[in-house]
Design a protein around this motif. Structure first.
Motif, PDB file in Angstrom:
ATOM      1  N   PRO A 114      -3.087   8.828   7.749  1.00  0.00           N
ATOM      2  CA  PRO A 114      -2.065   7.797   7.585  1.00  0.00           C
ATOM      3  C   PRO A 114      -2.163   6.724   8.666  1.00  0.00           C
ATOM      4  N   GLN A 115      -1.434   5.634   8.426  1.00  0.00           N
ATOM      5  CA  GLN A 115      -1.465   4.502   9.359  1.00  0.00           C
ATOM      6  C   GLN A 115      -0.807   4.866  10.700  1.00  0.00           C
ATOM      7  N   THR A 116       0.205   5.747  10.631  1.00  0.00           N
ATOM      8  CA  THR A 116       0.916   6.123  11.858  1.00  0.00           C
ATOM      9  C   THR A 116       0.078   7.089  12.695  1.00  0.00           C
ATOM     10  N   SER A 166      -3.798  -8.855   2.445  1.00  0.00           N
ATOM     11  CA  SER A 166      -2.780  -9.285   3.417  1.00  0.00           C
ATOM     12  C   SER A 166      -1.697  -8.222   3.582  1.00  0.00           C
ATOM     13  N   ASN A 167      -0.856  -8.398   4.580  1.00  0.00           N
ATOM     14  CA  ASN A 167       0.241  -7.453   4.837  1.00  0.00           C
ATOM     15  C   ASN A 167       1.098  -7.282   3.589  1.00  0.00           C
ATOM     16  N   GLY A 168       1.365  -6.037   3.256  1.00  0.00           N
ATOM     17  CA  GLY A 168       2.306  -5.740   2.178  1.00  0.00           C
ATOM     18  C   GLY A 168       1.740  -5.773   0.777  1.00  0.00           C
ATOM     19  N   VAL A 169       0.419  -5.925   0.601  1.00  0.00           N
ATOM     20  CA  VAL A 169      -0.121  -5.990  -0.771  1.00  0.00           C
ATOM     21  C   VAL A 169      -0.283  -4.605  -1.398  1.00  0.00           C
ATOM     22  N   GLY A 170      -0.278  -3.562  -0.555  1.00  0.00           N
ATOM     23  CA  GLY A 170      -0.328  -2.218  -1.137  1.00  0.00           C
ATOM     24  C   GLY A 170      -1.522  -1.367  -0.735  1.00  0.00           C
ATOM     25  N   LYS A 171      -2.173  -1.693   0.354  1.00  0.00           N
ATOM     26  CA  LYS A 171      -3.325  -0.885   0.784  1.00  0.00           C
ATOM     27  C   LYS A 171      -2.875   0.552   1.111  1.00  0.00           C
ATOM     28  N   SER A 172      -1.827   0.668   1.924  1.00  0.00           N
ATOM     29  CA  SER A 172      -1.340   2.017   2.272  1.00  0.00           C
ATOM     30  C   SER A 172      -0.819   2.733   1.032  1.00  0.00           C
ATOM     31  N   THR A 173      -0.159   1.970   0.167  1.00  0.00           N
ATOM     32  CA  THR A 173       0.401   2.570  -1.053  1.00  0.00           C
ATOM     33  C   THR A 173      -0.723   3.143  -1.921  1.00  0.00           C
ATOM     34  N   LEU A 174      -1.813   2.402  -2.047  1.00  0.00           N
ATOM     35  CA  LEU A 174      -2.947   2.890  -2.839  1.00  0.00           C
ATOM     36  C   LEU A 174      -3.531   4.167  -2.215  1.00  0.00           C
ATOM     37  N   VAL A 201       7.083  -2.627  -8.657  1.00  0.00           N
ATOM     38  CA  VAL A 201       5.677  -2.266  -8.915  1.00  0.00           C
ATOM     39  C   VAL A 201       4.793  -3.003  -7.904  1.00  0.00           C
ATOM     40  N   ILE A 202       4.029  -2.253  -7.150  1.00  0.00           N
ATOM     41  CA  ILE A 202       3.192  -2.859  -6.099  1.00  0.00           C
ATOM     42  C   ILE A 202       1.779  -3.134  -6.635  1.00  0.00           C
ATOM     43  N   ILE A 203       1.210  -2.169  -7.347  1.00  0.00           N
ATOM     44  CA  ILE A 203      -0.130  -2.360  -7.919  1.00  0.00           C
ATOM     45  C   ILE A 203      -0.045  -2.119  -9.420  1.00  0.00           C
ATOM     46  N   GLY A 247       4.248   2.088  -7.511  1.00  0.00           N
ATOM     47  CA  GLY A 247       5.271   1.254  -6.874  1.00  0.00           C
ATOM     48  C   GLY A 247       6.389   2.123  -6.335  1.00  0.00           C
ATOM     49  N   TYR A 248       7.444   1.457  -5.894  1.00  0.00           N
ATOM     50  CA  TYR A 248       8.609   2.147  -5.334  1.00  0.00           C
ATOM     51  C   TYR A 248       9.786   1.823  -6.249  1.00  0.00           C
ATOM     52  N   GLY A 249      10.222   2.793  -7.032  1.00  0.00           N
ATOM     53  CA  GLY A 249      11.288   2.531  -7.996  1.00  0.00           C
ATOM     54  C   GLY A 249      10.832   1.463  -8.973  1.00  0.00           C
TER      55      GLY A 249
HETATM   56  N1  LIG Z   1       8.776   3.642   1.359  1.00  0.00           N
HETATM   57  C1  LIG Z   1       8.858   2.451   0.776  1.00  0.00           C
HETATM   58  N2  LIG Z   1       9.889   2.149  -0.036  1.00  0.00           N
HETATM   59  C2  LIG Z   1       9.974   0.949  -0.648  1.00  0.00           C
HETATM   60  N3  LIG Z   1       9.048  -0.038  -0.533  1.00  0.00           N
HETATM   61  C3  LIG Z   1       7.996   0.216   0.270  1.00  0.00           C
HETATM   62  C4  LIG Z   1       7.843   1.458   0.960  1.00  0.00           C
HETATM   63  N4  LIG Z   1       6.696   1.422   1.664  1.00  0.00           N
HETATM   64  C5  LIG Z   1       6.169   0.210   1.434  1.00  0.00           C
HETATM   65  N5  LIG Z   1       6.942  -0.512   0.603  1.00  0.00           N
HETATM   66  C6  LIG Z   1       6.648  -1.876   0.104  1.00  0.00           C
HETATM   67  O1  LIG Z   1       5.444  -1.799  -0.646  1.00  0.00           O
HETATM   68  C7  LIG Z   1       4.639  -2.936  -0.416  1.00  0.00           C
HETATM   69  C8  LIG Z   1       3.247  -2.471  -0.018  1.00  0.00           C
HETATM   70  O2  LIG Z   1       3.322  -1.806   1.244  1.00  0.00           O
HETATM   71  P1  LIG Z   1       2.034  -1.187   1.917  1.00  0.00           P
HETATM   72  O3  LIG Z   1       2.492  -0.502   3.160  1.00  0.00           O
HETATM   73  O4  LIG Z   1       1.290  -0.402   0.929  1.00  0.00           O
HETATM   74  O5  LIG Z   1       1.217  -2.515   2.268  1.00  0.00           O
HETATM   75  P2  LIG Z   1      -0.107  -2.697   3.117  1.00  0.00           P
HETATM   76  O6  LIG Z   1      -1.031  -3.521   2.297  1.00  0.00           O
HETATM   77  O7  LIG Z   1      -0.613  -1.385   3.586  1.00  0.00           O
HETATM   78  O8  LIG Z   1       0.464  -3.555   4.336  1.00  0.00           O
HETATM   79  P3  LIG Z   1       0.052  -3.675   5.890  1.00  0.00           P
HETATM   80  O9  LIG Z   1      -1.252  -4.416   5.933  1.00  0.00           O
HETATM   81  O10 LIG Z   1       1.176  -4.466   6.460  1.00  0.00           O
HETATM   82  O11 LIG Z   1      -0.046  -2.273   6.455  1.00  0.00           O
HETATM   83  C9  LIG Z   1       5.356  -3.786   0.640  1.00  0.00           C
HETATM   84  O12 LIG Z   1       5.974  -4.853  -0.018  1.00  0.00           O
HETATM   85  C10 LIG Z   1       6.388  -2.861   1.233  1.00  0.00           C
HETATM   86  O13 LIG Z   1       7.532  -3.568   1.584  1.00  0.00           O
END
Ligand SMILES: Nc1ncnc2c1ncn2[C@@H]1O[C@H](COP(=O)(O)OP(=O)(O)OP(=O)(O)O)[C@@H](O)[C@H]1O
Length: 261
Positions: A82-84, A37-45, A16-18, A11-13
């Motif tokens: 990365p996504q970018t 869905s958007n924001g569930v944490g795919k990129s974070t994982l 907790v995302i996952i 998570g971020y601080g």
């Molecule tokens: N650098 C960051 N600092 C704090 N929170 C973040 C940061 N990056 C992402 N988040 C939060 O973490 C959560 C997961 O983000 P993430 O980018 O992993 O989602 P995702 O599933 O890849 O979304 P998408 O499909 O929109 O790309 C989101 O709620 C987002 O707001």
């Protein structure tokens, strides 16, 4: 050679995302579609598995904890897209991919030109080799970004929406390349995507994330049910087999149970 993920948390601080992610061991030769869905944490994982973000719990590749791998080892074994998109700099594609080889030290210097030519040909982007990144379209830069990852022949591929900027021809080309590389060289690939039908057609396993962590993981035909799609995306959907036998998702409408904040 398996990837083991157990009791995994990131998570971020304090956010907790996952939480407590427990996956069955992922074996070589497996292409995993990472959806949710958007924001569930795919990129974070993917960022955590790439070693660019700290996590708690176990993530072990080839019996080595990813968190304890040296940067050199990670660069050698793990390929993260990365996504970018790559920046539109004045470097030409060849220079960018060359610098990726040098940074990772995975490709011996004498073999770099051959490795670059092989990957450019496989991806069908030879005409871009001497073109400046600043003079390319978004889709063309995305292809060069993928070449930067594939040229090093990493055993674990973590690709964050690798087809987001591509037209249908290039989408299929990329997924076919990833599938072939995964099977022939017994790699493990994660592909995060919002194009469910494209991901499903090529993947062996599908990992569905929902808010807080895992919703389901398994073979597409077992995991992708209308109930699962409603829970994951808030849609009313049907899964039908096309004439070639691939599962096709037909989304009929947005339902009221979207998995968002
Ligand atoms: N650098 C960051 N600092 C704090 N929170 C973040 C940061 N990056 C992402 N988040 C939060 O973490 C959560 C997961 O983000 P993430 O980018 O992993 O989602 P995702 O599933 O890849 O979304 P998408 O499909 O929109 O790309 C989101 O709620 C987002 O707001």
């Amino acid at each position: 050679m398996s990837l083991i993920i157990q009791n995994f948390q990131v998570g971020y601080g304090r956010n907790v995302i996952i939480k407590n992610l427990e996956l069955p061991a992922i074996t070589p030769g497996t292409l995993v579609a990472l959806i949710g869905s958007n924001g569930v944490g795919k990129s974070t994982l993917l960022k955590s598995l790439a070693g660019v973000m700290k996590f708690k719990g176990e993530a072990t590749f080839e019996q080595q904890p990813i968190a304890q791998m040296s940067q050199a080892k990670r660069m050698q074994h793990i390929g993260y897209l990365p996504q970018t998109l790559p920046q539109p700099t004045s470097l030409v594609a060849y220079e960018l991919v060359y610098s990726a080889c040098r940074a990772a030290a995975g490709v011996p210097v004498d073999n770099i030109n051959e490795a670059i030519e092989r990957v450019f040909k496989r991806l069908g982007i030879m005409p871009l080799a001497l073109k400046k990144m600043s003079e390319m379209s978004g889709g063309q830069r995305q292809m060069v970004g993928l070449a930067q990852v594939l040229v090093r022949q990493p055993k674990l591929l973590l690709l964050d929406e690798p087809t987001s900027a591509l037209d249908l021809h290039w989408q299929l080309n990329v997924l076919e390349t990833i599938k072939q590389q995964t099977e022939e060289h017994q790699r493990i690939a994660f592909v995060a995507s919002h194009d469910l039908n494209l991901a499903l057609r090529f993947c062996d396993q599908v990992l569905v994330l929902a808010k807080g962590g895992l919703l389901a993981m398994g073979a597409p035909k077992n995991v992708l049910t209308p109930e699962c799609l409603d829970q994951a995306f808030g849609i009313t959907a049907r899964i039908e087999a096309c004439s070639k036998g691939y599962p096709i998702i037909l989304a009929d409408s947005a339902s009221s149970s979207a998995n968002t904040d």
